[in-house]
Design a protein around this motif. Structure first.
Motif, PDB file in Angstrom:
ATOM      1  N   MET A 144     -31.596 -21.522   2.814  1.00 48.74           N
ATOM      2  CA  MET A 144     -32.606 -21.104   1.840  1.00 48.74           C
ATOM      3  C   MET A 144     -31.992 -20.217   0.758  1.00 48.74           C
ATOM      4  O   MET A 144     -32.179 -20.448  -0.440  1.00 48.74           O
ATOM      5  CB  MET A 144     -33.733 -20.358   2.545  1.00 48.74           C
ATOM      6  N   ARG A 145     -31.229 -19.184   1.187  1.00 44.78           N
ATOM      7  CA  ARG A 145     -30.634 -18.275   0.200  1.00 44.78           C
ATOM      8  C   ARG A 145     -29.703 -19.019  -0.752  1.00 44.78           C
ATOM      9  O   ARG A 145     -29.695 -18.767  -1.970  1.00 44.78           O
ATOM     10  CB  ARG A 145     -29.868 -17.161   0.925  1.00 44.78           C
ATOM     11  N   ALA A 146     -28.925 -19.957  -0.196  1.00 39.82           N
ATOM     12  CA  ALA A 146     -27.976 -20.703  -1.027  1.00 39.82           C
ATOM     13  C   ALA A 146     -28.716 -21.588  -2.035  1.00 39.82           C
ATOM     14  O   ALA A 146     -28.347 -21.648  -3.218  1.00 39.82           O
ATOM     15  CB  ALA A 146     -27.056 -21.548  -0.134  1.00 39.82           C
ATOM     16  N   ARG A 147     -29.775 -22.248  -1.584  1.00 38.81           N
ATOM     17  CA  ARG A 147     -30.516 -23.134  -2.490  1.00 38.81           C
ATOM     18  C   ARG A 147     -31.251 -22.333  -3.564  1.00 38.81           C
ATOM     19  O   ARG A 147     -31.316 -22.743  -4.726  1.00 38.81           O
ATOM     20  CB  ARG A 147     -31.501 -24.001  -1.698  1.00 38.81           C
ATOM     21  N   LEU A 200     -37.267 -27.390  -4.843  1.00 39.09           N
ATOM     22  CA  LEU A 200     -36.947 -27.769  -3.455  1.00 39.09           C
ATOM     23  C   LEU A 200     -37.708 -29.012  -3.015  1.00 39.09           C
ATOM     24  O   LEU A 200     -37.554 -29.466  -1.880  1.00 39.09           O
ATOM     25  CB  LEU A 200     -37.264 -26.602  -2.497  1.00 39.09           C
ATOM     26  N   GLY A 201     -38.549 -29.546  -3.888  1.00 46.52           N
ATOM     27  CA  GLY A 201     -39.309 -30.749  -3.530  1.00 46.52           C
ATOM     28  C   GLY A 201     -40.308 -30.509  -2.414  1.00 46.52           C
ATOM     29  O   GLY A 201     -40.539 -31.368  -1.561  1.00 46.52           O
ATOM     30  N   VAL A 202     -40.920 -29.322  -2.433  1.00 47.72           N
ATOM     31  CA  VAL A 202     -41.909 -29.015  -1.391  1.00 47.72           C
ATOM     32  C   VAL A 202     -43.169 -29.841  -1.629  1.00 47.72           C
ATOM     33  O   VAL A 202     -43.626 -29.978  -2.764  1.00 47.72           O
ATOM     34  CB  VAL A 202     -42.283 -27.511  -1.416  1.00 47.72           C
ATOM     35  N   GLN A 255     -36.039 -24.085   7.463  1.00 46.16           N
ATOM     36  CA  GLN A 255     -35.608 -23.878   8.851  1.00 46.16           C
ATOM     37  C   GLN A 255     -34.365 -23.007   8.984  1.00 46.16           C
ATOM     38  O   GLN A 255     -34.022 -22.592  10.083  1.00 46.16           O
ATOM     39  CB  GLN A 255     -35.343 -25.242   9.520  1.00 46.16           C
ATOM     40  N   ASP A 256     -33.693 -22.748   7.887  1.00 49.46           N
ATOM     41  CA  ASP A 256     -32.437 -22.000   7.959  1.00 49.46           C
ATOM     42  C   ASP A 256     -32.365 -21.040   6.779  1.00 49.46           C
ATOM     43  O   ASP A 256     -32.254 -21.453   5.637  1.00 49.46           O
ATOM     44  CB  ASP A 256     -31.251 -22.972   7.950  1.00 49.46           C
ATOM     45  N   GLY A 287     -35.977 -32.881   3.921  1.00 51.02           N
ATOM     46  CA  GLY A 287     -35.076 -32.131   3.052  1.00 51.02           C
ATOM     47  C   GLY A 287     -35.625 -30.746   2.744  1.00 51.02           C
ATOM     48  O   GLY A 287     -34.899 -29.739   2.785  1.00 51.02           O
ATOM     49  N   ALA A 288     -36.911 -30.676   2.425  1.00 51.27           N
ATOM     50  CA  ALA A 288     -37.516 -29.383   2.135  1.00 51.27           C
ATOM     51  C   ALA A 288     -37.551 -28.530   3.408  1.00 51.27           C
ATOM     52  O   ALA A 288     -37.230 -27.342   3.392  1.00 51.27           O
ATOM     53  CB  ALA A 288     -38.923 -29.576   1.572  1.00 51.27           C
TER      54      ALA A 288
END
Lengths: 382, 382
Positions: A107-110, A248-250, A102-103, A96-97
């Motif tokens: 990323m911008r949306a999250r 983001l749960g990294v 990768q995109d 998920g992270a």
């Protein structure tokens, strides 16, 4: 005596980031295994397998004998990550992270959902949509391909929509369709980077924010901590890093590349969910280096102290290397002239623009430290 | 990409000293190959061969593809070293220096020739000769077997010649004959260790003298630099180290174990021509750790800065480890309680008295640093 070992990490990818995990793994007592793309890569010493990370069977077989899978890069396809997850393999950072890393559109949306400060942006599917974005932002913008870019690749500053025609044409041919990312061209005074480590069980540790100096879209130099960064900048950067890691749960190391604007705002440029070039200084300049911290984090071990060991550490990349002869032939001269320099080479053949090593110097006086690091690194070039 | 490598070191012996060379080799860009005694040893990650170092053919075959041979220990027989030398292999330390480290009687004689300060000593071939030595030294002496002793083995304090009868009997059965070493029992206040690195081309660098704390003949703890060591002690220790390294032609790391007497003299106890337990502090406490320095020295690369990075570093050995379960199972608790501790484990199964790892802590306050290091190390014991 292998039965005495209980901490095994599998790293997908055999590049220099995997290589630089070998030292702290060996010191702490972690068994590191690497799935390399080909023989003779940077991390070949720890390579227990060679194979294609796009192939789920290959990665599953590699994962069978380790406690956790982590990565040298963010390019492992989601279907492979899903196979690992389905087989019960612990994967950090998780699918998920990684999908966010990768995109760049995702990323911008999250980041927007998390309320994080970032440049104005839009997904643009056609030249017309890009022109609308340009018109709304003073006629200039940064256009990025959402996937596969790094070190300045897949990034272009445009002042007319036609300057991205080739990328739009490629989009049209791609069965998946999709869009390009258009971003406001930020008027920044400098670039910073904030690193955070996060364990699956939640513990986080933030490194001091650093200044990164880019040349031609590639990181050339890092100064840790960032000079002249006031308390506000330091704490805002740290808050951004911690919020993203948690939001983001990294798991493992997160790097947040930031623009510092001329009006003293911080805006998020890029994310990386792995050890990052902006953190190489920590190998020789922090109590716990980023590679050791990443290993601890993905194994869900308690995190180490990220505090600097010296007032200043400067990291200078060796970009390209000499045009004749191996990089290693330059080591004697560099060590002779700069006894305080910590030289790191990656076992890669020199090639224009390629990151083939770096030099760290730590000490009390920033001018001295920066001079030594730059002078030592320059001895690896023509 | 292997063709880019030009610095290859072969290490004979797969123990923890070879293991601890892996990290700096990988960082600097040196290719390390290890000839291990058996599979699964401490340095197995870098083991390119498994075989018997007593066999010249085995060692010669191993040496074929490296630039220089060095060692995890001092036990390689002289006939094997001679074969290497005869085949044109670069060997550091060289056979001549190693011959001195391999035989304590030879060592005492050579140190006497160099005018080095050492305890009174004698070669004693019979109980009668030992009794003469005892009578001349207050009725007590240290008796040592000249070969094969380490960590208190082959060392005995005696007050009657009969207490060495078994060793004299063994001498009588040994076709090579020989003698035992009798030494004055020194009235020392503490033990110190001085390390020096020396390149084949002559450059030398001295580390600060450290205090070593022994328990049961085994190094338990090291404090760097030695507390309360005045300028005279520091400079005399350094002079002794440099004089021995040069006088005996040592290449690589040299450790000189010293007694500091109650009347403030320094007397030489033992020598080691390799990285040494008394120098493990330097991995995390010096600009250039002893393992990196050894690699540089044997490759005849310029030596690094041996200066401490912090006012104090304390190293505490993990001796024995837990009686149940693997050592590595204790890592989480140690890291959780002591975020500044640098934990090193050797991939060895726990066994009473065995050196299975160590902890380094560096910082500004000696009491704090020592407390943290001891507390972290104690978590690896029952």
């Amino acid at each position: 005596m292998m039965d005495a070992m209980t901490l095994r990490i599998g790293v997908v990818g055999g590049g220099q980031l995997a290589r630089m995990m070998i030292a702290p793994a060996t010191e702490l007592g972690i068994e590191l295994r690497v799935l390399a793309e080909e023989p003779g890569m940077s991390a070949s010493l720890a390579a227990s397998a060679v194979g294609d990370y796009h192939d789920a069977e290959t990665v599953l077989a590699f994962a069978r004998d380790v406690d956790v899978i982590t990565f040298d890069h963010e390019h492992v396809p989601q279907d492979v990550l899903a196979s690992l997850h389905g087989a019960g393999v612990r994967v950090h950072p998780g699918p998920g992270a990684l999908a966010i890393a990768q995109d760049k559109l995702v990323m911008r949306a999250r980041l927007e959902e998390l309320g994080m400060p970032q440049p104005d942006w839009a997904a643009v599917s056609t030249p017309e949509e890009l022109q609308v974005f340009l018109d709304a932002h003073g006629g200039r913008a940064v256009v990025k391909t959402p996937r596969g870019g790094y070190d300045g690749k897949g990034v272009r500053v445009v002042s007319a929509a036609t300057e991205a025609d080739d990328w739009f044409a490629a989009l049209a041919e791609d069965a998946r369709g999709g869009a390009l990312l258009a971003e406001e061209l930020v008027d920044f005074s400098r670039e910073l980077a904030q690193q955070v480590a996060r364990r699956p069980s939640g513990e986080m540790r933030a490194y001091p924010v650093v200044e990164t100096v880019q040349r031609g879209g590639v990181c050339a130099e890092v100064i840790a901590p960032a000079p002249h960064a006031g308390e506000r900048v330091r704490s805002v950067a740290e808050e951004i890093g911690l919020a993203i890691a948690e939001g983001l749960g990294v798991t493992g190391m997160l790097a947040v590349e930031l623009f510092e604007t001329t009006d003293e705002r911080l805006l998020i440029n890029e994310l990386a969910m792995r050890p990052h070039n902006s953190g190489h200084w920590s190998q020789d300049g922090a109590v716990t280096g980023q590679f050791e911290q990443h290993l601890r984090a993905v194994l869900d071990l308690p995190l180490g102290d990220p505090a600097p060991r010296e007032p200043w550490t400067v990291m200078v990349n060796i970009l390209g290397g000499p045009t004749e002869g191996p990089l290693e032939a330059r080591i004697p001269a560099a060590l002779a002239s700069h006894p305080s320099a910590k030289v790191h080479t990656y076992g890669k053949a020199p090639r224009p623009g390629r990151k083939v090593g770096h030099v760290n110097v730590a000490g009390a006086d920033l001018d001295d430290v920066a001079y030594e690091a730059r002078a030592a690194a320059s001895l690896f070039l023509d």
